[in-house]
Structures are given as C-alpha cells and as structure tokens.
Design an enzyme around this catalytic site. Sequence first.
Site, mmCIF file in Angstrom:
data_model
loop_
_atom_site.group_PDB
_atom_site.id
_atom_site.type_symbol
_atom_site.label_atom_id
_atom_site.label_comp_id
_atom_site.label_asym_id
_atom_site.label_seq_id
_atom_site.Cartn_x
_atom_site.Cartn_y
_atom_site.Cartn_z
ATOM 1 N N LYS A 51 24.511 53.777 46.883
ATOM 2 C CA LYS A 51 23.509 52.789 46.345
ATOM 3 C C LYS A 51 22.024 52.973 46.743
ATOM 4 O O LYS A 51 20.966 52.377 46.237
ATOM 5 C CB LYS A 51 23.910 51.224 47.002
ATOM 6 C CG LYS A 51 25.000 50.801 46.102
ATOM 7 C CD LYS A 51 25.308 49.180 46.112
ATOM 8 C CE LYS A 51 26.588 49.033 45.314
ATOM 9 N NZ LYS A 51 26.734 47.432 45.387
ATOM 10 N N LYS A 82 32.432 55.739 37.486
ATOM 11 C CA LYS A 82 33.146 54.206 37.408
ATOM 12 C C LYS A 82 32.303 53.416 36.573
ATOM 13 O O LYS A 82 31.177 53.448 36.532
ATOM 14 C CB LYS A 82 32.937 53.875 39.099
ATOM 15 C CG LYS A 82 33.744 52.687 39.354
ATOM 16 C CD LYS A 82 33.461 52.167 40.550
ATOM 17 C CE LYS A 82 32.186 51.540 40.947
ATOM 18 N NZ LYS A 82 31.813 50.920 42.337
ATOM 19 N N LYS A 108 28.527 47.471 37.008
ATOM 20 C CA LYS A 108 27.667 46.455 36.449
ATOM 21 C C LYS A 108 26.332 46.929 36.485
ATOM 22 O O LYS A 108 25.467 46.507 35.826
ATOM 23 C CB LYS A 108 27.704 45.088 37.547
ATOM 24 C CG LYS A 108 28.826 44.058 37.167
ATOM 25 C CD LYS A 108 28.946 43.407 38.098
ATOM 26 C CE LYS A 108 30.077 43.420 39.420
ATOM 27 N NZ LYS A 108 30.299 41.992 39.813
HETATM 28 P P1 TYM Z 1 32.671 44.261 43.142
HETATM 29 O O1 TYM Z 1 31.841 42.805 43.004
HETATM 30 O O2 TYM Z 1 31.883 45.406 42.976
HETATM 31 O O3 TYM Z 1 33.779 44.399 42.334
HETATM 32 C C1 TYM Z 1 34.724 43.204 42.386
HETATM 33 C C2 TYM Z 1 36.128 43.808 42.235
HETATM 34 O O4 TYM Z 1 36.445 44.720 41.144
HETATM 35 C C3 TYM Z 1 36.581 46.014 41.601
HETATM 36 N N1 TYM Z 1 36.176 47.197 40.742
HETATM 37 C C4 TYM Z 1 36.621 47.863 39.808
HETATM 38 N N2 TYM Z 1 37.893 48.125 39.960
HETATM 39 C C5 TYM Z 1 38.563 49.196 39.074
HETATM 40 N N3 TYM Z 1 37.845 49.929 38.367
HETATM 41 C C6 TYM Z 1 36.313 49.581 38.260
HETATM 42 N N4 TYM Z 1 35.615 50.363 37.681
HETATM 43 C C7 TYM Z 1 35.939 48.493 39.197
HETATM 44 N N5 TYM Z 1 34.564 48.283 39.577
HETATM 45 C C8 TYM Z 1 34.730 47.130 40.428
HETATM 46 C C9 TYM Z 1 36.303 46.319 42.867
HETATM 47 O O5 TYM Z 1 37.127 47.066 43.881
HETATM 48 C C10 TYM Z 1 36.322 44.665 43.483
HETATM 49 O O6 TYM Z 1 37.892 44.666 43.832
HETATM 50 N N6 TYM Z 1 32.426 44.546 48.319
HETATM 51 C C11 TYM Z 1 33.042 43.987 47.043
HETATM 52 C C12 TYM Z 1 33.159 42.495 46.844
HETATM 53 C C13 TYM Z 1 33.654 41.932 48.107
HETATM 54 C C14 TYM Z 1 34.721 41.689 48.642
HETATM 55 C C15 TYM Z 1 34.882 40.983 49.961
HETATM 56 C C16 TYM Z 1 36.155 42.263 48.421
HETATM 57 C C17 TYM Z 1 32.780 41.014 49.348
HETATM 58 N N7 TYM Z 1 33.606 40.721 50.183
HETATM 59 C C18 TYM Z 1 36.027 40.626 50.653
HETATM 60 C C19 TYM Z 1 37.253 42.062 49.077
HETATM 61 C C20 TYM Z 1 37.241 41.180 50.123
HETATM 62 C C21 TYM Z 1 32.475 44.523 45.848
HETATM 63 O O7 TYM Z 1 31.292 44.693 45.953
HETATM 64 O O8 TYM Z 1 33.248 44.346 44.540
#
Ligand code: TYM
Length: 332
Positions: free
Chosen positions: A111, A194, A197
């Site tokens: 990032k 991947k 968003k």
């Molecule tokens: P975020 O918002 O990027 O994504 C949310 C969830 O979606 C999953 N994900 C995917 N899974 C499969 N294929 C993909 N292309 C894909 N893109 C996203 C992510 O693995 C995630 O589970 N840091 C985290 C948010 C967070 C969090 C937490 C998660 C903040 N605090 C505590 C678990 C526990 C994030 O940026 O997810």
Amino acid sequence: MNRIFSGIQPTGNLHLGNYLGAVRNWVRLQNDYECLFCVVDLHAITVWQDPAELTAHTREVAAAVLAAGIDPRRNILFVQSHNPDHAQLAWILNCVARMGWLNRMTQFKDKAGKNRENASVGLFAYPNLMSADILAYRATHVPVGEDQKQHLELARDTAQKFNNDYGVDLFPLPEPVILATAARIMSLRDGTKKMSKSDESDYSRINMTDDADTIELKLRKAKTDPLPLPDSVEGLEGRPEAANLLDIWAALSDGTRAAAIERFGGRTFSEFKKELTELAVSVLGPISSEMKRYLADPAELDAILAKGAADARALSAPVLADVSKVVGFLKA
Ligand code: TYM
C-alpha cells in the site's frame, strides 16, 4: 468459550472477493459462535477517504453484511469508531509490538509503494489496530481471506508478548479461519492480482450492488485464454484466469474446483461464462435488493448499529479494565 471477531473496511462497496472470502463465511459461523462483525472506519482513514463517501460507504457495507444474512438479533454488528476501546487498546499495543515486526508486513509495503516516507503513520500502525479489534473482545477465531493471514500472525505474537511481559494470561491467541475454496478471489482482468476495492478498473471486480446486466458484461469481458476449459485440476497449471473463474463458480455453488472442472471440462469459456453469469445473478440479486431496502431506511440500519456499538462496548469494557490494571494505569 469461543468468540468470533471480524472486520471489513468501508473504503468502497463490497465486492465478490469480500463476500466469498469473508462475509459468506461469517453467515455460516453465526450459528455456532458468539460473533462480532465490525465496519472498520478507523482502518479506512489510514489512506485518504472523502468524508461524505466514507459515511455513505459505512452504511453500505453494514447494509451488505445484513443483506448477506447476518442476523443482528443474534450477532453484534457495529462501527469501529463507535467504540473508543479499539483506539485505546491499539495505543497500548503500539507500545508492545516491535517496529521490526511491522516492517515485515507485506500489505504495508504494497500500500505504501515506493513512497514510504509519505505514508501515514496510521498505515504503518494499522496491524496493531487490527490486533486491538480482536483482543479487545478476547476473540478466539477470526474468519478472513488469505490476505489477512500475516496480520493475524502479528496479532498472535503481540498477544503473546503482552501476556509474557506482564506475566498474565489475559489474551487468548486468536486463530484464523480461512475457507479453502475462496481464500483469494482474483481480479477479472488479471488472474495473478487479488480482486480489490482499490483497483482502478471497475471491470476487475463484481460489486455486490452490480445489476444483472453489469454482472453479465463484466463476466463476458473477463480475461480468459484461447483454450477450452481443462479436464483436470492439473490442467489449470499456468492458467490463472481459468482457475479463478472456476473457483468463483465453485464458491458460489458451494462446491469444489474439482466439481466445477467435472462439469465444465472441455467446454468453451463462452458457454461456461453464460452459466457462471446465471449463477452469480441468482446469488447476488437477492442480496443487492435487500441491501437497497436497508439503505432506503437508514433509520433502521442506524438503530441496529447503535445497539451493536452498545453491546460491543459492554463486552470490551471489562477487558480494557483488566488491561489498565495489568499495565498499572491509575484507576479513574
Ligand atoms: P478488507 O476490508 O480488505 O476485506 C474484508 C475481508 O474480505 C477479504 N478479502 C478477500 N477474500 C478473498 N478474495 C479477495 N480478493 C479478497 N479481498 C478481500 C479479506 O481477507 C477480509 O477478510 N484488515 C482487514 C479488516 C480488519 C479486520 C480486523 C479483519 C480490520 N480489523 C479484525 C479481521 C479482524 C481488511 O482490510 O479487510
């Protein structure tokens, strides 16, 4: 006792990767565990967010989670900034986790890119806030996609170091729960990247709000290769786009990659894409209309989130009180 925590950033709309990799898994787990699901707005602002869009996306993501089947009467759904305990614990964990550990985080490197000096301090400390999200509830299981695995390892190391430094057994070490079929859904434009968003091209992803025509168009334009689909899993070697589309089929139909190959092996991409479109529309259509229903009446949505925040805080307050005592903060 087992407790689930997971989060999702309101940096845009939910896409198919978020749904198949995470939220669909949450919907299953809600029957067997006590669950907290959080829209992590504090994480979102580690990179610039337009304020009005952040507000809108926070509601949209909450609506999508409910529409996907999370029952707000049985689970806690809330917005991260509504419970200040996350930020309070994150600061304490900033003082436990080591610079060297955070320096190894691949997501920060991706990032921040080449211009590390210009990244926000929040982007660097992001994983400690994520650890705080989980540990503030002493959560034991964290359902996520593959890309979050490294952050969870860090959360375990930080919990362990806190316990060791203070000679306590306060935090359990949280376990990742990663679904094999949809751990990493890839971009529709490039099977080695991947689905995300932040990808500039909207054709790289299917959004939960896309209508049937848009889903059809995006899948029709999705990158493929000139060969028919292979007859065996081994035949997917070196064909990332074919593998990704078959995995999407498998995840949407609750099946496996092998079952998808059995069905589509030897057939053309165009035949396969037609059936994939029908399946995607049949799964996502009802979610998107339910989401619109929630967004049409934000008062109901906001009430669910307000109750969620109060319930979340009731669970984190005693943990934060224990942490403060262990650290030696004077009782307020
Ligand atoms: P975020 O918002 O990027 O994504 C949310 C969830 O979606 C999953 N994900 C995917 N899974 C499969 N294929 C993909 N292309 C894909 N893109 C996203 C992510 O693995 C995630 O589970 N840091 C985290 C948010 C967070 C969090 C937490 C998660 C903040 N605090 C505590 C678990 C526990 C994030 O940026 O997810």
